[in-house]
Scaffold this motif. Structure first.
Motif, PDB file in Angstrom:
ATOM      1  N   PRO A 127       0.784  -1.239   0.000  1.00  0.00           N
ATOM      2  CA  PRO A 127       0.000   0.000   0.000  1.00  0.00           C
ATOM      3  C   PRO A 127       0.816   1.289   0.000  1.00  0.00           C
ATOM      4  O   PRO A 127       0.258   2.364  -0.234  1.00  0.00           O
ATOM      5  CB  PRO A 127      -0.809  -0.111   1.297  1.00  0.00           C
ATOM      6  CG  PRO A 127       0.053  -0.935   2.200  1.00  0.00           C
ATOM      7  CD  PRO A 127       0.739  -1.928   1.304  1.00  0.00           C
ATOM      8  N   PHE A 163       3.285   2.217  -5.282  1.00  0.00           N
ATOM      9  CA  PHE A 163       2.553   1.485  -6.317  1.00  0.00           C
ATOM     10  C   PHE A 163       3.510   0.778  -7.268  1.00  0.00           C
ATOM     11  O   PHE A 163       4.455   1.383  -7.785  1.00  0.00           O
ATOM     12  CB  PHE A 163       1.656   2.439  -7.102  1.00  0.00           C
ATOM     13  CG  PHE A 163       0.718   1.739  -8.049  1.00  0.00           C
ATOM     14  CD1 PHE A 163      -0.428   1.125  -7.569  1.00  0.00           C
ATOM     15  CD2 PHE A 163       0.986   1.682  -9.407  1.00  0.00           C
ATOM     16  CE1 PHE A 163      -1.299   0.471  -8.430  1.00  0.00           C
ATOM     17  CE2 PHE A 163       0.123   1.035 -10.279  1.00  0.00           C
ATOM     18  CZ  PHE A 163      -1.022   0.424  -9.786  1.00  0.00           C
ATOM     19  N   PRO A 167      -3.797   1.829  -2.879  1.00  0.00           N
ATOM     20  CA  PRO A 167      -2.794   2.585  -2.115  1.00  0.00           C
ATOM     21  C   PRO A 167      -3.327   3.129  -0.791  1.00  0.00           C
ATOM     22  O   PRO A 167      -4.525   3.401  -0.641  1.00  0.00           O
ATOM     23  CB  PRO A 167      -2.425   3.731  -3.067  1.00  0.00           C
ATOM     24  CG  PRO A 167      -2.750   3.214  -4.431  1.00  0.00           C
ATOM     25  CD  PRO A 167      -3.970   2.357  -4.240  1.00  0.00           C
ATOM     26  N   LYS A 168      -2.430   3.292   0.151  1.00  0.00           N
ATOM     27  CA  LYS A 168      -2.778   3.907   1.425  1.00  0.00           C
ATOM     28  C   LYS A 168      -3.330   5.308   1.175  1.00  0.00           C
ATOM     29  O   LYS A 168      -2.817   6.058   0.352  1.00  0.00           O
ATOM     30  CB  LYS A 168      -1.549   3.992   2.330  1.00  0.00           C
ATOM     31  CG  LYS A 168      -1.850   4.613   3.691  1.00  0.00           C
ATOM     32  CD  LYS A 168      -0.621   4.675   4.581  1.00  0.00           C
ATOM     33  CE  LYS A 168      -0.984   5.300   5.933  1.00  0.00           C
ATOM     34  NZ  LYS A 168       0.183   5.383   6.847  1.00  0.00           N
ATOM     35  N   THR A 172      -6.246   5.945  -0.104  1.00  0.00           N
ATOM     36  CA  THR A 172      -7.210   5.924  -1.205  1.00  0.00           C
ATOM     37  C   THR A 172      -8.423   5.100  -0.809  1.00  0.00           C
ATOM     38  O   THR A 172      -8.288   3.943  -0.404  1.00  0.00           O
ATOM     39  CB  THR A 172      -6.574   5.326  -2.471  1.00  0.00           C
ATOM     40  OG1 THR A 172      -5.459   6.132  -2.860  1.00  0.00           O
ATOM     41  CG2 THR A 172      -7.578   5.267  -3.611  1.00  0.00           C
ATOM     42  N   ASP A 219      -5.504   1.148   6.785  1.00  0.00           N
ATOM     43  CA  ASP A 219      -4.412   2.100   6.587  1.00  0.00           C
ATOM     44  C   ASP A 219      -3.734   2.435   7.913  1.00  0.00           C
ATOM     45  O   ASP A 219      -2.503   2.485   8.008  1.00  0.00           O
ATOM     46  CB  ASP A 219      -4.943   3.385   5.941  1.00  0.00           C
ATOM     47  CG  ASP A 219      -5.275   3.216   4.465  1.00  0.00           C
ATOM     48  OD1 ASP A 219      -4.935   2.166   3.889  1.00  0.00           O
ATOM     49  OD2 ASP A 219      -5.875   4.150   3.891  1.00  0.00           O
TER      50      ASP A 219
END
Length: 362
Positions: free
Chosen positions: A135, A138, A202-203, A205, A253
């Motif tokens: 995360p 990318f 991703p963190k 998101t 997260d």
């Protein structure tokens, strides 16, 4: 983890997986899934009239629960489980004692990949959950732990171990998961695109989670998988997966966990009425313009080191910041606390073998 190693591990995990199915009808669709589901234990949560018999195909290992069981097992806390809505599936999450949950809707069937091979959705979900997530950075070749791929040039070596995967969000062929307005303007649209990819979200998101093809690690993130107050007696419906997904993602997260989306695909056989959907969704469509900024700004204190602690803290922020949007969110915040109380009660050492013994086992 290589593809073969993950597949072998998935087969071994049959004692660590529950398949949770919400339904209002006979679950004949299970016949199509028999080659893949028969080794596993099923938790079927019957929605609607508890006096209506539900038929399950023979030779499946299952427990069947209805609203009477919800009331008996949860007592005064039963109100946190929605009625006449697929969000009742989270009652199965409460009762399970397994490490992994796969939940699927009763209008979802086995899909085929472009070669014509039937897709074992559960196996792919377990592969996703058993391999790490990425995360924090990318990878442009998507999931680097799948067979035949790796980290691309420039990916930091310090991040290549990844983090534990909390959830695996699968997709759908045929009927896409559209809201009512999109269904109305695109009534004939079907999803025929098979994208052979898995990626970590991703963190930081958010994403619109759908519960019809979803798996998660119950030990890591189970308490955050509450699908909210939806359906009968509530001003909103069809936002159960979204609510759970937003809560689960900000908590993942915070805890340093990963969430994957992409494979596996299932075949979603039918779309519900766009007019009925719009009636259920219209407040959610309006409210989400405030809900999403709220979740984007959520900050959880470092003292919140478990999913339960995070969820209780999140409930306080929901009440403080979303209660002014509508009184419904004050009620929802209270239900979030009730959900955690029920989770802790049913998952205490004295309750571990009691809950499942109450449903009819087959």
């Amino acid at each position: 983890m290589s593809g073969s190693t993950a597949a072998e591990a998935a087969a071994i995990l049959k004692e660590e997986v529950d398949i949770v199915i919400p339904t209002i009808r006979n679950v004949d669709f299970l016949e199509k899934w028999r080659p893949f589901f028969q080794p596993y234990h099923l938790i079927i949560v019957q929605d609607g009239d508890p006096s209506k018999p539900i038929k399950v195909p023979p030779r499946f290992n299952y427990h069947l629960y209805n609203r009477n069981d919800v009331n008996r097992l949860l007592g005064p806390r039963a109100h946190c489980i929605s009625f006449k809505d697929s969000s009742c599936r989270c009652f199965g999450f409460l009762l399970s004692k397994k490490k992994y949950i796969f939940t699927i809707d009763d209008d979802c069937f086995v899909a085929k990949d472009p070669s014509g091979k039937e897709i074992n959705a559960l196996e792919q979900h377990l592969k996703n959950l058993l391999s790490p997530s990425t995360p924090f950075f990318f990878n442009t070749l998507y999931d680097p732990y799948r067979e035949g791929t790796d980290f691309v040039r420039g990916y930091p070596f310090s991040l290549r171990e990844g983090v534990p995967t909390a959830a695996s969000h699968g997709l759908w062929l045929n009927m896409p998961d559209y809201d009512g307005p999109t269904q109305l303007v695109k009534p004939l649209e079907r999803n025929n695109r098979y994208v052979d990819a898995v990626m970590t979200i991703p963190k930081g998101t958010l994403f619109p989670m759908c519960g019809m093809n979803l798996a998660f690690n119950r030990e890591l993130i189970g308490p955050a998988m509450y699908f909210g107050l939806m359906g009968e007696g509530q001003p909103i419906g069809r936002y159960d997966g979204m609510w759970a997904g937003w809560c689960m993602k900000v908590i993942s997260d915070h805890l340093g966990l990963g969430v994957k989306t992409g494979l596996p695909y299932i075949w979603h056989s039918k779309a519900s009425s766009p007019f009925v959907n719009l009636k259920k969704e219209y407040k959610g469509i309006y409210w989400q313009e405030e809900l999403i900024p709220f979740f984007q700004s959520v900050s959880l204190p470092k003292e919140c080191t478990t999913a339960q602690k995070c969820y209780i803290e999140l409930s306080k922020q929901v009440k403080a910041k979303l209660g002014k949007v509508d009184e419904y969110f004050n009620k929802l915040a209270d239900a979030m606390v009730t959900w955690i109380e029920a989770w802790e009660e049913l998952n205490s050492s004295g309750e571990k073998s009691e809950a499942l013994s109450n449903g009819p086992a087959k």
